[in-house]
Design a protein around this motif. Structure first.
Motif, PDB file in Angstrom:
ATOM      1  N   HIS B  73      16.844  37.248  32.750  1.00 15.54           N
ATOM      2  CA  HIS B  73      16.823  37.494  31.485  1.00 15.54           C
ATOM      3  C   HIS B  73      18.321  38.050  31.191  1.00 15.54           C
ATOM      4  O   HIS B  73      18.250  37.172  30.031  1.00 15.54           O
ATOM      5  N   VAL B  76      19.556  33.431  30.553  1.00 14.42           N
ATOM      6  CA  VAL B  76      19.002  33.809  28.903  1.00 14.42           C
ATOM      7  C   VAL B  76      19.681  33.953  27.913  1.00 14.42           C
ATOM      8  O   VAL B  76      19.267  33.522  26.789  1.00 14.42           O
ATOM      9  N   VAL B 101       7.365  34.283  21.814  1.00 10.58           N
ATOM     10  CA  VAL B 101       7.453  34.299  23.225  1.00 10.58           C
ATOM     11  C   VAL B 101       8.935  34.274  23.359  1.00 10.58           C
ATOM     12  O   VAL B 101       9.634  34.559  23.632  1.00 10.58           O
ATOM     13  N   HIS B 104      12.624  35.793  22.320  1.00 12.53           N
ATOM     14  CA  HIS B 104      12.464  37.063  23.025  1.00 12.53           C
ATOM     15  C   HIS B 104      13.712  37.258  22.591  1.00 12.53           C
ATOM     16  O   HIS B 104      14.044  38.982  22.358  1.00 12.53           O
ATOM     17  N   VAL B 105      14.466  37.316  23.470  1.00 14.34           N
ATOM     18  CA  VAL B 105      16.152  37.060  23.478  1.00 14.34           C
ATOM     19  C   VAL B 105      16.699  37.443  22.511  1.00 14.34           C
ATOM     20  O   VAL B 105      17.631  37.667  22.484  1.00 14.34           O
ATOM     21  N   THR B 107      15.585  38.441  19.638  1.00 14.14           N
ATOM     22  CA  THR B 107      15.080  39.415  18.716  1.00 14.14           C
ATOM     23  C   THR B 107      14.806  40.753  19.035  1.00 14.14           C
ATOM     24  O   THR B 107      14.820  40.904  20.349  1.00 14.14           O
ATOM     25  N   ARG B 108      14.210  41.639  18.374  1.00 17.24           N
ATOM     26  CA  ARG B 108      15.468  43.516  18.831  1.00 17.24           C
ATOM     27  C   ARG B 108      14.393  44.653  19.572  1.00 17.24           C
ATOM     28  O   ARG B 108      13.830  45.322  19.901  1.00 17.24           O
TER      29      ARG B 108
END
Lengths: 348, 258, 289
Positions: B73, B76, B101, B104-105, B107-108
């Motif tokens: 993760h 990514v 989805v 995801h990385v 956004t917080r």
């Protein structure tokens, strides 16, 4: 994602759609829900019914949290009675042995359950499928044995008596109606919390872990951390329920928090229909009422209970709510229902 | 400048040497084709780069820093995203949900902000949604973005997976056989999409069995055979490389026997 | 000597855990199913023996009958409750088997009531004294029967065609089916054998414990712990796990306190899950039956 320019309730078959003013839209189900609680609270005066309804509320809280873990993130727990029990015993010990106010008891219940969930979840959630089930089962048994054997603190097998009722300032929640409202108010807050998480980035991540853990990792989701967080969340729900339970019945004993209770909690989520908030409510209601109905069978009670569990699971492995209550989920503009059919391996 | 450099990477599973001492670079802004017969170690290489496996020896450097020991993760987050050979969509979610989805990385919003539904969380959610819709259009997906992803035709599922990967704003996109199972028309469209992705400034490492597609879009081609690096160079050079021909078709002498 | 005394009692209960674990583990390896009703088969075995003895059957006949009856119950259980499940998700199977365990317990409560029963030992020799520690003849019986049963099971798997076919099914149902092995029949057979194993445990434990309708649950859970400890799906693992659990439990009770008796199994379970989820044997060689 809902509420942008009004909520459109879409009926899949008919293509019929209703526009509801946007300021009402997203909160409509909750307003209806709150209204229903208020009506029931005002209307029902029978002590016994209110008591049963309060138990349903307490179980719903546990089921809501467990549903986040099982229905959305796809992780099983066969030891959630432990967190329910930790909530109950923490507040009992803090209020009776140390004379704290029940609200300190609540803080204690939440922090102890959260901490235990964190410590236990850290290694346990690396497991999956049956191994995760066995790990959580083992944890639940150990906590149960602790309640039974740590006699000086918990009162041992004979139970813990004299837990004080809840009070705010001069007001004490003595009347069944008051306690009913308190519990169901908490459930309403729980529902809103779950709904908001589900509709957020976190909710999407949870469902992605359920659908394909490999792909979730490939999308940059720290799956272990996420599972741990949702495990702690579900433990917190259970501990709040335990807190409410302890101050409601004022007497607790280890038998309430054993393996069968854990299984009953799992069954509530599964029978209601996984990954459905209203399913958790339905499941909790059914499994709370079932033992009462079964009293009519007297000595056949256990036999019938076992049979019902088996038959429902054989005939309706996806739970009861699919179909009826999906409509509300759909109205949120996103397809919530987890495909029970295709993911035979979701817990492996 | 090389965005990714693979340095003498080795990996074995039990007795099988899946990769042996493989070294090559991917230049920033290129489409780099990675080809090789079945069992050449291409997917293993992907799994090593993206942190799904740990290498036995060797290292992967991305923009000059090592990826060693980083969980997938985190990788990514640094800007390397992959797709899967067998499409791995989130089947219970909508098309839009899948791509969201992917954000995801970038956004917080966490548990607390989701529960409080803060202004920031709502703004982020709207932004995520818009970015996802833009990528769905970019990938050439038509129809209702709210439709269940599992209901899409197979070719579109591939495109959706690419859109989802792009949503994480990668600098380096790893595509694992994106044309497998596609027909000729879809493959041609895929080729155009891959070129468009490069033109967005994303470096692409493309594992593919479809030779004509690889040769058409790649700026450079790396050939693996039985876990070893066989050749690398411009598509034209690779096509005429006798070693590569031998690996794919067998050597002329052996061909007679086989 | 205390240590020796604890060891004897540990080996005795260990043998029982081992045979429960074997039954549970062989079912898992054949069907990928964890049967939470397995402990109830132990209870049924014990209570059947009680009844058989009460109507005057000689011990060996009563033993065989009890095992046969429970084996048949296992077979019927598979037919009626497991086979109809269309998509066997673990969670669904967990609830079904727990439902079944409640059902069996309820039936036993109706048939035998809430009383406890006891059965005389298999032979009435006096205890054997070995350097101050008493060894009950029943312990020897238990050990002997468990080892005999496991040896038979081993021979069945290694030497007979049916046993090999079961192993094949355990490895890949589809491939076994393609080879013409009737996978459904193999599943039934494993339920029968597994339930019979549970009944054997019940029969041999009957003389040294109080038999009642609710004796099975804890025994079943501890059998699971033993199987996990040794390595799920491995015959030798189940044996090893059973004896290890029995001995550690006896030592724990002897040298610490009897209040932690039940916790030991689950602490060991968590420990092994964290350290070596494949179990002691499983991690070394993932050998199935």
């Amino acid at each position: 994602m809902s509420g942008l320019g009004g909520l459109s309730v879409r009926f899949r078959q008919s293509g019929f759609s209703v526009k509801i003013p946007s300021f009402l839209g997203p909160s409509l189900p909750y307003l209806l829900f709150a209204g229903a609680i208020a009506l029931v609270g005002l209307w029902v005066e029978n002590f016994y019914y209110l008591q049963v309804l309060t138990f349903i509320g307490i179980n719903t809280l546990v089921a809501l949290g467990l549903n986040m873990l099982m229905g959305y993130a796809g992780q099983i727990s066969l030891g959630h009675a432990a967190f329910f029990g930790i909530g109950a015993y923490s507040t009992a010990i803090l209020t009776v042995h140390y004379g704290f106010s029940p609200w300190i008891g609540l803080a204690g219940a939440i922090s102890i359950a959260g901490l235990v969930a964190l410590v236990v979840g850290l290694p346990t959630l690396k497991l999956s499928g049956y191994y995760l089930g066995m790990g959580t089962l083992g944890f639940g048994m150990i906590v149960h044995i602790l309640f039974r054997e740590w006699t000086s603190m918990t009162g041992g097998a004979s139970g813990f008596v004299g837990i004080p009722p809840l009070s705010v300032g001069n007001y004490t929640f003595y009347s069944p109606t008051a306690y009913f409202s308190l519990v169901w108010g908490t459930v309403l807050i729980g529902v809103i919390i779950c709904r908001r998480i589900i509709d957020s980035r976190i909710g999407r991540a949870l469902r992605s872990v359920h659908d394909s853990e490999a792909a979730a990792r490939a999308m940059g989701i720290d799956t272990h951390m996420l599972k741990l967080q949702v495990f702690v969340l579900s433990a917190l729900f259970a501990s709040v329920a335990g807190f409410l339970y302890a101050h409601f019945v004022t007497f607790i004993s280890p038998g309430t928090f054993d393996f069968l209770t854990s299984v009953r909690m799992v069954t509530m989520v599964v029978i209601g229909g996984m990954a459905s908030i209203w399913g958790a409510l339905l499941g909790a209601a059914l499994l709370t009422l079932l033992p009462d109905w079964l009293h009519t069978f007297s000595e056949f009670e256990m036999v019938v209970y076992g049979l019902i569990l088996m038959v429902v699971m054989i005939l309706l492995p996806q739970g009861l709510t699919r179909g009826i209550l999906d409509l509300w989920e759909k109205s949120k503009g996103e397809d919530i229902d987890i495909k029970g059919e295709s993911d035979g391996d979701s817990f492996r | 400048m090389a965005i990714l450099s693979v340095e003498s990477l080795s990996k074995s599973f039990g007795g099988v040497q899946a990769l042996q001492d493989v070294t090559f670079c991917v230049e920033t802004g290129h489409i780099c084709g990675l080809i090789g017969p079945n069992g050449a170690g291409k997917t293993t290489l992907f799994n090593l780069i993206t942190g799904f496996y740990a290498p036995d020896s060797g290292a992967v450097h991305y923009r000059g820093r090592t990826l060693q020991g980083l969980p997938s993760h985190r990788i990514v987050g640094l800007g390397i995203t992959r797709t899967f050979q067998n499409v791995e969509l989130f089947s219970s979610m909508s098309v839009l949900g899948n791509v969201m989805v992917g954000r995801h990385v970038r956004t917080r919003c966490g548990f607390f902000r989701a529960i409080l539904k803060t202004r920031g969380a709502r703004a982020e959610e709207a932004e995520t949604r818009n970015a996802a819709l833009e990528l769905i259009r970019f990938a050439g997906l038509k129809g209702d973005p709210e439709a269940p992803a599992a209901d899409l035709p197979f070719g579109w599922q591939r495109l959706l997976e690419i859109a989802r990967a792009l949503a994480s704003e990668p600098s380096l996109l790893l595509l694992d056989e994106p044309a497998a199972g596609l027909n000729a028309v879809e493959t041609a469209a895929l080729g155009d999409l891959i070129t468009k992705i490069r033109d967005r400034g994303v470096t692409v490492l493309l594992v593919e069995h479809d030779m004509s597609l690889t040769m058409r879009v790649s700026d450079r081609v790396v050939v693996l055979d039985q876990g070893r690096l066989l050749a690398q160079g411009a598509p034209r050079e690779i096509q005429s490389d006798p070693e590569v021909m031998a690996a794919y078709l067998g050597r002329p002498k052996e061909a007679g026997n086989a | 000597m205390e240590f020796l005394q604890y060891l004897f009692s540990g080996i005795t209960s260990g043998a029982i855990y081992a045979v429960i674990a074997v039954g549970f583990s062989m079912l898992y390896s054949a069907t990928d199913l964890i049967n939470f009703a397995h402990g109830e088969f132990v209870m049924l075995g014990a209570l059947c023996l009680v009844t058989m003895k009460a109507i005057g059957m000689p011990l060996p006949i009563a033993f065989l009958n009890a095992v046969l009856i429970v084996g048949l119950i296992g077979l019927i259980f598979e037919r009626l409750a497991i086979r109809p499940v269309k998509r066997p998700q673990p969670i669904v199977l967990v609830i079904i088997t727990v439902g079944a365990s409640i059902f069996f317990r309820g039936m036993a409560m109706i048939l035998w009531g809430k009383d406890t029963y006891s059965v005389p030992p298999f032979s009435d020799h006096p205890p054997i004294i070995i350097s101050g520690a008493a060894l009950l003849p029943q312990s020897l019986w238990i050990l002997f029967i468990v080892l005999a049963v496991v040896a038979c099971l081993y021979l069945f798997y290694q030497k007979t065609l049916t046993g090999k076919a079961m192993q094949a099914c355990a490895i890949s149902k589809k491939a076994a089916w393609l080879m013409g092995i009737p996978a459904k029949w193999m599943v039934s057979l494993s339920f029968l054998l597994s339930a019979a194993m549970g009944a054997v445990a019940g029969v041999i434990i009957a003389p040294i414990t109080m038999c009642s309708y609710d004796m099975g649950t804890m025994l079943g859970l501890k059998g699971f712990c033993a199987a996990m400890l040794g390595g799920l799906g491995s015959l030798w693992g189940a044996l090893l796990g059973g004896f290890l659990l029995g001995i550690l439990e006896a030592m724990g009770v002897g040298f610490f306190s009897s209040s932690i008796k039940d916790a030991i199994a689950f602490l060991l379970l968590l420990f092994i899950l964290y350290v070596r989820p494949g179990g002691i044997i499983g991690a070394v060689q993932a050998k199935r039956f």
